[in-house]
Design an enzyme around this catalytic site. Structure first.
Site, PDB file in Angstrom:
ATOM      1  N   ASP A   1      -9.262 -69.288 -21.566  1.00  0.00           N
ATOM      2  CA  ASP A   1      -8.460 -69.776 -22.890  1.00  0.00           C
ATOM      3  C   ASP A   1      -8.155 -68.582 -23.886  1.00  0.00           C
ATOM      4  OD1 ASP A   1      -8.079 -72.650 -22.291  1.00  0.00           O
ATOM      5  OD2 ASP A   1     -10.395 -72.647 -22.232  1.00  0.00           O
TER       6      ASP A   1
ATOM      7  N   MET B   1      -6.945 -67.276 -27.294  1.00  0.00           N
ATOM      8  CA  MET B   1      -6.793 -67.874 -28.734  1.00  0.00           C
ATOM      9  C   MET B   1      -6.316 -67.037 -29.630  1.00  0.00           C
ATOM     10  SD  MET B   1      -9.078 -71.210 -28.704  1.00  0.00           S
ATOM     11  CE  MET B   1      -9.312 -72.218 -27.322  1.00  0.00           C
TER      12      MET B   1
ATOM     13  N   HIS C   1     -10.361 -70.615 -15.580  1.00  0.00           N
ATOM     14  CA  HIS C   1      -9.302 -70.785 -16.443  1.00  0.00           C
ATOM     15  C   HIS C   1      -9.629 -70.076 -17.842  1.00  0.00           C
ATOM     16  CE1 HIS C   1      -6.557 -73.516 -18.850  1.00  0.00           C
ATOM     17  NE2 HIS C   1      -7.250 -73.472 -19.826  1.00  0.00           N
TER      18      HIS C   1
ATOM     19  N   MET D   1      -2.871 -69.713 -25.794  1.00  0.00           N
ATOM     20  CA  MET D   1      -2.801 -70.430 -27.045  1.00  0.00           C
ATOM     21  C   MET D   1      -2.251 -69.502 -28.039  1.00  0.00           C
ATOM     22  SD  MET D   1      -5.647 -73.079 -26.283  1.00  0.00           S
ATOM     23  CE  MET D   1      -6.327 -72.168 -25.020  1.00  0.00           C
TER      24      MET D   1
ATOM     25  N   SER E   1     -17.009 -77.615 -20.887  1.00  0.00           N
ATOM     26  CA  SER E   1     -18.310 -77.930 -21.138  1.00  0.00           C
ATOM     27  C   SER E   1     -18.878 -78.594 -20.108  1.00  0.00           C
ATOM     28  CB  SER E   1     -18.247 -78.460 -22.450  1.00  0.00           C
ATOM     29  OG  SER E   1     -17.377 -79.346 -22.839  1.00  0.00           O
TER      30      SER E   1
ATOM     31  N   SER F   1     -13.279 -73.618 -17.250  1.00  0.00           N
ATOM     32  CA  SER F   1     -12.969 -72.737 -18.432  1.00  0.00           C
ATOM     33  C   SER F   1     -14.067 -72.238 -18.995  1.00  0.00           C
ATOM     34  CB  SER F   1     -12.470 -73.649 -19.477  1.00  0.00           C
ATOM     35  OG  SER F   1     -12.629 -73.078 -20.777  1.00  0.00           O
TER      36      SER F   1
ATOM     37  N   MET G   1      -2.176 -81.495 -22.105  1.00  0.00           N
ATOM     38  CA  MET G   1      -3.345 -81.345 -22.830  1.00  0.00           C
ATOM     39  C   MET G   1      -3.971 -82.761 -22.987  1.00  0.00           C
ATOM     40  SD  MET G   1      -3.817 -77.987 -23.398  1.00  0.00           S
ATOM     41  CE  MET G   1      -5.197 -78.158 -24.314  1.00  0.00           C
TER      42      MET G   1
ATOM     43  N   HIS H   1      -4.470 -69.181 -19.960  1.00  0.00           N
ATOM     44  CA  HIS H   1      -3.934 -70.146 -20.944  1.00  0.00           C
ATOM     45  C   HIS H   1      -3.699 -69.502 -22.420  1.00  0.00           C
ATOM     46  CE1 HIS H   1      -4.589 -74.573 -22.969  1.00  0.00           C
ATOM     47  NE2 HIS H   1      -3.287 -74.062 -23.221  1.00  0.00           N
TER      48      HIS H   1
ATOM     49  N   ASP I   1      -5.805 -80.520 -18.954  1.00  0.00           N
ATOM     50  CA  ASP I   1      -6.673 -79.457 -19.740  1.00  0.00           C
ATOM     51  C   ASP I   1      -7.498 -80.073 -21.120  1.00  0.00           C
ATOM     52  OD1 ASP I   1      -8.285 -77.356 -20.819  1.00  0.00           O
ATOM     53  OD2 ASP I   1      -6.694 -76.207 -21.241  1.00  0.00           O
ATOM     54  N   GLY I   2      -8.854 -80.476 -21.159  1.00  0.00           N
ATOM     55  CA  GLY I   2      -9.553 -81.126 -22.107  1.00  0.00           C
ATOM     56  C   GLY I   2     -10.096 -82.348 -21.782  1.00  0.00           C
TER      57      GLY I   2
ATOM     58  N   GLY J   1      -7.790 -75.596 -29.145  1.00  0.00           N
ATOM     59  CA  GLY J   1      -8.216 -74.808 -30.136  1.00  0.00           C
ATOM     60  C   GLY J   1      -9.933 -74.769 -29.785  1.00  0.00           C
ATOM     61  N   PHE J   2     -10.391 -75.975 -29.072  1.00  0.00           N
ATOM     62  CA  PHE J   2     -11.980 -76.117 -28.941  1.00  0.00           C
ATOM     63  C   PHE J   2     -12.189 -76.619 -27.728  1.00  0.00           C
ATOM     64  CE2 PHE J   2     -11.031 -75.873 -33.499  1.00  0.00           C
ATOM     65  CZ  PHE J   2     -11.593 -74.581 -33.964  1.00  0.00           C
ATOM     66  N   GLY J   3     -13.469 -76.264 -27.173  1.00  0.00           N
ATOM     67  CA  GLY J   3     -14.013 -77.000 -26.157  1.00  0.00           C
ATOM     68  C   GLY J   3     -14.891 -78.143 -26.557  1.00  0.00           C
ATOM     69  N   GLY J   4     -15.208 -78.901 -25.536  1.00  0.00           N
ATOM     70  CA  GLY J   4     -16.218 -79.913 -25.993  1.00  0.00           C
ATOM     71  C   GLY J   4     -15.565 -81.276 -26.753  1.00  0.00           C
TER      72      GLY J   4
END
Ligand code: DX5
Ligand code: ZN
Length: 219
Positions: free
Chosen positions: A33, A35, A31, A66, A197, A7, A135, A64, A174-175, A140-143
């Protein structure tokens, strides 16, 4: 077959072609993302920018979305080099029709569920699904940290696919995928792994993809 999908959410947005190039010889898909700051509290790419990225990418793209009220918006985010497009169950008014629309664009139709959404919602939609996305973070956020508590959902999804002999349907996580979590996800039945990340914060993103693949293959 294992698929590793970096991602680019945590990559350098000022040089996305260069960031994609770093994993071009080792990754399967990029991937992307998307948003909208409505479905999730963050904004990444407009439809125009999404299509641009898809078009210049050296690798095929896994989009993806969102995005809220996504049913009528899918085609705006579609371009030739996208192989799959995922919508959120929670963002669809008519998930069945939206999945069919994705297929009619010539893309694999992905359906994602947030951590609080039960896996059972995908069951009746399976004939229209090419990829189930579980998920393992709040979108909403990486890391963020990997939610191992989602593994029973992955196991159940794998059972659905086996019982129905849906061998061509991918099961994506994912995540929070990293060297320390990918084996857990693989053992639960996932075959397609998003890693943001872990890949782009490593010294050598291309080699990180290979290391992730090796771990997933060997367990
Ligand atoms: C989260 C995104 C993920 C994210 C993954 O909303 O859907 O794809 O980029 O990033 P990591 O691997 O850092 O959790
Ligand atoms: Zn994602």
């Amino acid at each position: 077959m294992i698929r590793i999908c970096p991602s680019i959410l945590n990559a350098n947005f000022d040089d996305l072609p260069g960031e994609i190039e770093k994993v071009a010889s080792t990754a399967d898909l990029i991937h992307l993302d998307v948003m909208d700051n409505v479905f999730v509290p963050n904004f990444t790419f407009s439809p125009e920018r999404t299509r641009e990225i898809i078009d210049f990418s050296a690798l095929p793209i896994d989009v993806h979305l969102m995005v809220a009220e996504v049913d009528e918006k899918v085609s705006q985010y579609s371009s030739k080099n996208a192989v799959s497009m995922t919508v959120h169950f929670e963002a669809c008014q008519d998930p069945l029709q939206t999945l069919k629309n994705i297929r009619s664009l010539g893309k694999r139709a992905g359906l994602a569920i947030k951590p609080d959404t039960p896996i059972e919602v995908v069951e009746e939609l399976l004939p229209a699904i090419d990829m189930i996305v579980v998920m393992t973070v709040e979108p909403g956020f990486g890391g963020q940290s990997f939610m191992a508590s989602m593994m029973p959902k992955v196991e159940k999804a794998r059972r659905y696919l086996e019982q129905r002999k849906l061998n061509d349907v991918w099961l994506q996580i994912d995540g929070g995928i990293s060297l320390s979590t990918i084996e857990t996800a693989r053992r639960a039945g996932a075959d397609t792994f998003v890693a943001g990340s872990a890949v782009y914060k490593s010294e050598n993103p291309g080699s990180m993809v290979e290391q992730l693949r090796t771990l997933a293959n060997d367990c």
